[in-house]
Design a protein around this motif. Structure first.
Motif, PDB file in Angstrom:
ATOM      1  N   SER A   9       1.119  -0.923   0.019  1.00  0.00           N
ATOM      2  CA  SER A   9       0.046   0.227  -0.313  1.00  0.00           C
ATOM      3  C   SER A   9       1.396   1.706   0.055  1.00  0.00           C
ATOM      4  O   SER A   9       1.592   1.295   0.390  1.00  0.00           O
ATOM      5  N   VAL A  10       0.430   2.084  -0.480  1.00  0.00           N
ATOM      6  CA  VAL A  10       1.300   3.219  -0.624  1.00  0.00           C
ATOM      7  C   VAL A  10       0.789   4.684  -0.155  1.00  0.00           C
ATOM      8  O   VAL A  10      -0.579   4.184  -1.195  1.00  0.00           O
ATOM      9  N   TYR A  11       0.557   5.625   0.697  1.00  0.00           N
ATOM     10  CA  TYR A  11       0.132   6.116   0.739  1.00  0.00           C
ATOM     11  C   TYR A  11       0.543   7.278   0.917  1.00  0.00           C
ATOM     12  O   TYR A  11       1.808   7.919   1.177  1.00  0.00           O
ATOM     13  N   SER A  12       0.102   8.660   0.256  1.00  0.00           N
ATOM     14  CA  SER A  12       0.730   9.827  -0.387  1.00  0.00           C
ATOM     15  C   SER A  12      -0.155  10.902  -0.271  1.00  0.00           C
ATOM     16  O   SER A  12      -0.282  11.527  -0.901  1.00  0.00           O
ATOM     17  N   PRO A  13      -0.463  11.517   1.364  1.00  0.00           N
ATOM     18  CA  PRO A  13      -1.207  12.963   1.406  1.00  0.00           C
ATOM     19  C   PRO A  13      -0.119  13.573   1.033  1.00  0.00           C
ATOM     20  O   PRO A  13       0.694  13.923   1.481  1.00  0.00           O
ATOM     21  N   HIS A  14      -1.026  14.942   0.557  1.00  0.00           N
ATOM     22  CA  HIS A  14       0.007  15.773  -0.131  1.00  0.00           C
ATOM     23  C   HIS A  14      -0.252  17.493   0.805  1.00  0.00           C
ATOM     24  O   HIS A  14      -0.537  17.509   1.655  1.00  0.00           O
ATOM     25  N   THR A  15      -1.432  17.665  -0.148  1.00  0.00           N
ATOM     26  CA  THR A  15      -1.743  19.172   0.264  1.00  0.00           C
ATOM     27  C   THR A  15      -3.405  19.092   1.202  1.00  0.00           C
ATOM     28  O   THR A  15      -2.657  19.947   2.035  1.00  0.00           O
ATOM     29  N   SER A  16      -3.406  17.559   2.215  1.00  0.00           N
ATOM     30  CA  SER A  16      -4.551  17.600   3.263  1.00  0.00           C
ATOM     31  C   SER A  16      -3.251  17.845   4.604  1.00  0.00           C
ATOM     32  O   SER A  16      -3.370  18.715   5.711  1.00  0.00           O
ATOM     33  N   TRP A  17      -1.584  17.415   4.423  1.00  0.00           N
ATOM     34  CA  TRP A  17      -0.836  17.769   5.673  1.00  0.00           C
ATOM     35  C   TRP A  17      -0.504  19.145   5.026  1.00  0.00           C
ATOM     36  O   TRP A  17       0.145  19.726   6.529  1.00  0.00           O
ATOM     37  N   ASP A  18      -0.732  19.885   4.695  1.00  0.00           N
ATOM     38  CA  ASP A  18      -0.315  21.425   4.107  1.00  0.00           C
ATOM     39  C   ASP A  18      -1.237  22.152   5.371  1.00  0.00           C
ATOM     40  O   ASP A  18      -0.414  23.258   5.755  1.00  0.00           O
ATOM     41  N   SER A  19      -2.528  22.009   5.032  1.00  0.00           N
ATOM     42  CA  SER A  19      -3.546  22.890   5.905  1.00  0.00           C
ATOM     43  C   SER A  19      -3.631  22.041   7.464  1.00  0.00           C
ATOM     44  O   SER A  19      -4.629  22.552   8.196  1.00  0.00           O
ATOM     45  N   ILE A  20      -4.146  21.234   7.605  1.00  0.00           N
ATOM     46  CA  ILE A  20      -4.212  20.984   8.620  1.00  0.00           C
ATOM     47  C   ILE A  20      -3.338  21.086  10.138  1.00  0.00           C
ATOM     48  O   ILE A  20      -2.375  21.770  10.099  1.00  0.00           O
ATOM     49  N   ASP A  21      -4.134  21.516  11.694  1.00  0.00           N
ATOM     50  CA  ASP A  21      -3.106  21.592  12.735  1.00  0.00           C
ATOM     51  C   ASP A  21      -1.994  20.510  12.930  1.00  0.00           C
ATOM     52  O   ASP A  21      -2.654  19.439  12.296  1.00  0.00           O
ATOM     53  N   ASN A  22      -1.030  20.756  13.447  1.00  0.00           N
ATOM     54  CA  ASN A  22       0.136  20.052  13.369  1.00  0.00           C
ATOM     55  C   ASN A  22       0.634  19.451  12.091  1.00  0.00           C
ATOM     56  O   ASN A  22       1.228  18.633  12.674  1.00  0.00           O
ATOM     57  N   ASN A  43      -9.218  28.096   7.408  1.00  0.00           N
ATOM     58  CA  ASN A  43     -10.391  27.008   7.081  1.00  0.00           C
ATOM     59  C   ASN A  43     -11.628  27.384   8.230  1.00  0.00           C
ATOM     60  O   ASN A  43     -11.468  27.038   9.550  1.00  0.00           O
ATOM     61  N   PRO A  44     -12.597  27.517   7.871  1.00  0.00           N
ATOM     62  CA  PRO A  44     -13.808  28.981   8.619  1.00  0.00           C
ATOM     63  C   PRO A  44     -14.228  26.912   9.818  1.00  0.00           C
ATOM     64  O   PRO A  44     -15.029  27.343  10.381  1.00  0.00           O
ATOM     65  N   SER A  45     -14.333  26.001   9.017  1.00  0.00           N
ATOM     66  CA  SER A  45     -15.168  24.997   9.591  1.00  0.00           C
ATOM     67  C   SER A  45     -13.913  24.034  10.674  1.00  0.00           C
ATOM     68  O   SER A  45     -15.145  23.341  10.976  1.00  0.00           O
ATOM     69  N   VAL A  46     -12.612  23.790  10.288  1.00  0.00           N
ATOM     70  CA  VAL A  46     -11.879  23.307  11.062  1.00  0.00           C
ATOM     71  C   VAL A  46     -11.178  23.927  11.381  1.00  0.00           C
ATOM     72  O   VAL A  46     -10.783  24.934  11.304  1.00  0.00           O
ATOM     73  N   VAL A  47     -10.873  23.978  13.606  1.00  0.00           N
ATOM     74  CA  VAL A  47     -10.295  25.029  13.937  1.00  0.00           C
ATOM     75  C   VAL A  47      -8.711  24.239  13.756  1.00  0.00           C
ATOM     76  O   VAL A  47      -8.255  23.445  13.681  1.00  0.00           O
ATOM     77  N   ASN A  48      -7.604  25.650  13.627  1.00  0.00           N
ATOM     78  CA  ASN A  48      -6.753  25.878  13.609  1.00  0.00           C
ATOM     79  C   ASN A  48      -6.150  25.617  12.345  1.00  0.00           C
ATOM     80  O   ASN A  48      -4.942  25.467  12.466  1.00  0.00           O
ATOM     81  N   ALA A  49      -7.229  25.245  11.419  1.00  0.00           N
ATOM     82  CA  ALA A  49      -6.288  24.661  10.093  1.00  0.00           C
ATOM     83  C   ALA A  49      -6.915  25.893   9.097  1.00  0.00           C
ATOM     84  O   ALA A  49      -7.890  26.653   9.330  1.00  0.00           O
ATOM     85  N   GLY A  50      -6.190  25.510   7.814  1.00  0.00           N
ATOM     86  CA  GLY A  50      -6.161  26.480   7.060  1.00  0.00           C
ATOM     87  C   GLY A  50      -4.615  26.390   6.412  1.00  0.00           C
ATOM     88  O   GLY A  50      -3.067  25.994   7.022  1.00  0.00           O
ATOM     89  N   MET A  51      -4.739  27.335   5.863  1.00  0.00           N
ATOM     90  CA  MET A  51      -3.024  27.362   4.230  1.00  0.00           C
ATOM     91  C   MET A  51      -2.746  27.994   4.598  1.00  0.00           C
ATOM     92  O   MET A  51      -2.552  28.812   5.474  1.00  0.00           O
ATOM     93  N   GLY A  52      -1.167  27.930   5.236  1.00  0.00           N
ATOM     94  CA  GLY A  52      -0.080  28.164   5.623  1.00  0.00           C
ATOM     95  C   GLY A  52       0.508  28.487   7.312  1.00  0.00           C
ATOM     96  O   GLY A  52      -1.175  27.960   7.717  1.00  0.00           O
ATOM     97  N   ARG A  53       1.236  29.145   7.409  1.00  0.00           N
ATOM     98  CA  ARG A  53       1.127  30.138   9.090  1.00  0.00           C
ATOM     99  C   ARG A  53       1.874  31.355   9.469  1.00  0.00           C
ATOM    100  O   ARG A  53       2.641  31.383   8.570  1.00  0.00           O
ATOM    101  N   ILE A  54       1.140  32.525  10.076  1.00  0.00           N
ATOM    102  CA  ILE A  54       1.917  33.456  10.673  1.00  0.00           C
ATOM    103  C   ILE A  54       2.147  32.879  11.654  1.00  0.00           C
ATOM    104  O   ILE A  54       1.141  32.530  12.743  1.00  0.00           O
ATOM    105  N   LEU A  55       3.620  33.082  11.873  1.00  0.00           N
ATOM    106  CA  LEU A  55       3.961  32.737  13.267  1.00  0.00           C
ATOM    107  C   LEU A  55       4.832  34.364  14.184  1.00  0.00           C
ATOM    108  O   LEU A  55       5.375  35.257  13.169  1.00  0.00           O
TER     109      LEU A  55
END
Length: 188
Positions: A9-22, A43-55
């Motif tokens: 099995s090959v699992y290759s999540p890409h963009t989803s890992w870019d936007s999730i919390d942690n 992402n208005p429907s998921v807390v702390n999720a969304g593209m990119g980060r500002i620190l």
């Protein structure tokens, strides 16, 4: 097809890992002590999720120290720096009188971040790649840009993914990070 034929099995999540919390952007930012981390485009429907980060750093750091920390975290020897124009920096920080090359805020986007980071009001952009003209525009706005190559903003995160998968699944399943897949660009 060879993997399927060999029951692999090959699992290759890409963009989803870019936007999730942690996810991958939080992993990049985790090498810095920050007092606040927020998505660039929440992402208005998921807390702390969304593209990119500002620190927002807990304490401003000199740019050269940021470079050392990031190189160590990514496990690389070289970064490319687009250094903020001094006069444009001074104009951006006129009201705060922030010292040149003292970094307080960082915009992060794994991979190719120019379109997401454009117009994000931070002292520094960290991403894998940007075009020559995109870097010129950021520097002319008084922003610094650190480029590590696309793959280096993502590859180190895979170790964290394997640890997470092991903790979720437990024993009996082997997770491997490809050693054959590597950065197609080499510094020589």
């Amino acid at each position: 097809m060879k993997c399927i034929a060999n029951n692999i099995s090959v699992y290759s999540p890409h963009t989803s890992w870019d936007s999730i919390d942690n996810g991958v952007n939080d992993w990049i930012g985790s090498c810095f002590d920050s007092s606040l981390t927020v998505p660039i485009t929440p992402n208005p429907s998921v807390v702390n999720a969304g593209m990119g980060r500002i620190l927002t750093l807990s304490t401003p750091l000199p740019l050269n120290e940021i470079c050392d920390i990031l190189r160590s975290h990514l496990g690389i020897k070289h970064l490319r720096l687009g250094h903020a124009d001094y006069h444009c920096w001074a104009k951006r920080h006129m009201s705060t009188n922030q010292q040149y090359d003292s970094i307080r805020t960082i915009g992060i986007c794994a991979g190719s971040g120019a379109s997401l980071l454009k117009d994000v009001d931070t002292d520094l952009y960290i991403t894998g790649e940007m075009s020559h003209h995109e870097v010129l525009a950021a520097v002319a706005e008084g922003r610094n840009v650190l480029l590590s190559e696309h793959t280096h903003t993502e590859r180190g995160f895979l170790v964290s993914v394997v640890k997470l998968l092991h903790s979720q699944v437990g024993g009996g399943v082997e997770f491997l990070v490809s050693e054959a897949d590597c950065n197609p660009i080499q510094t020589i």
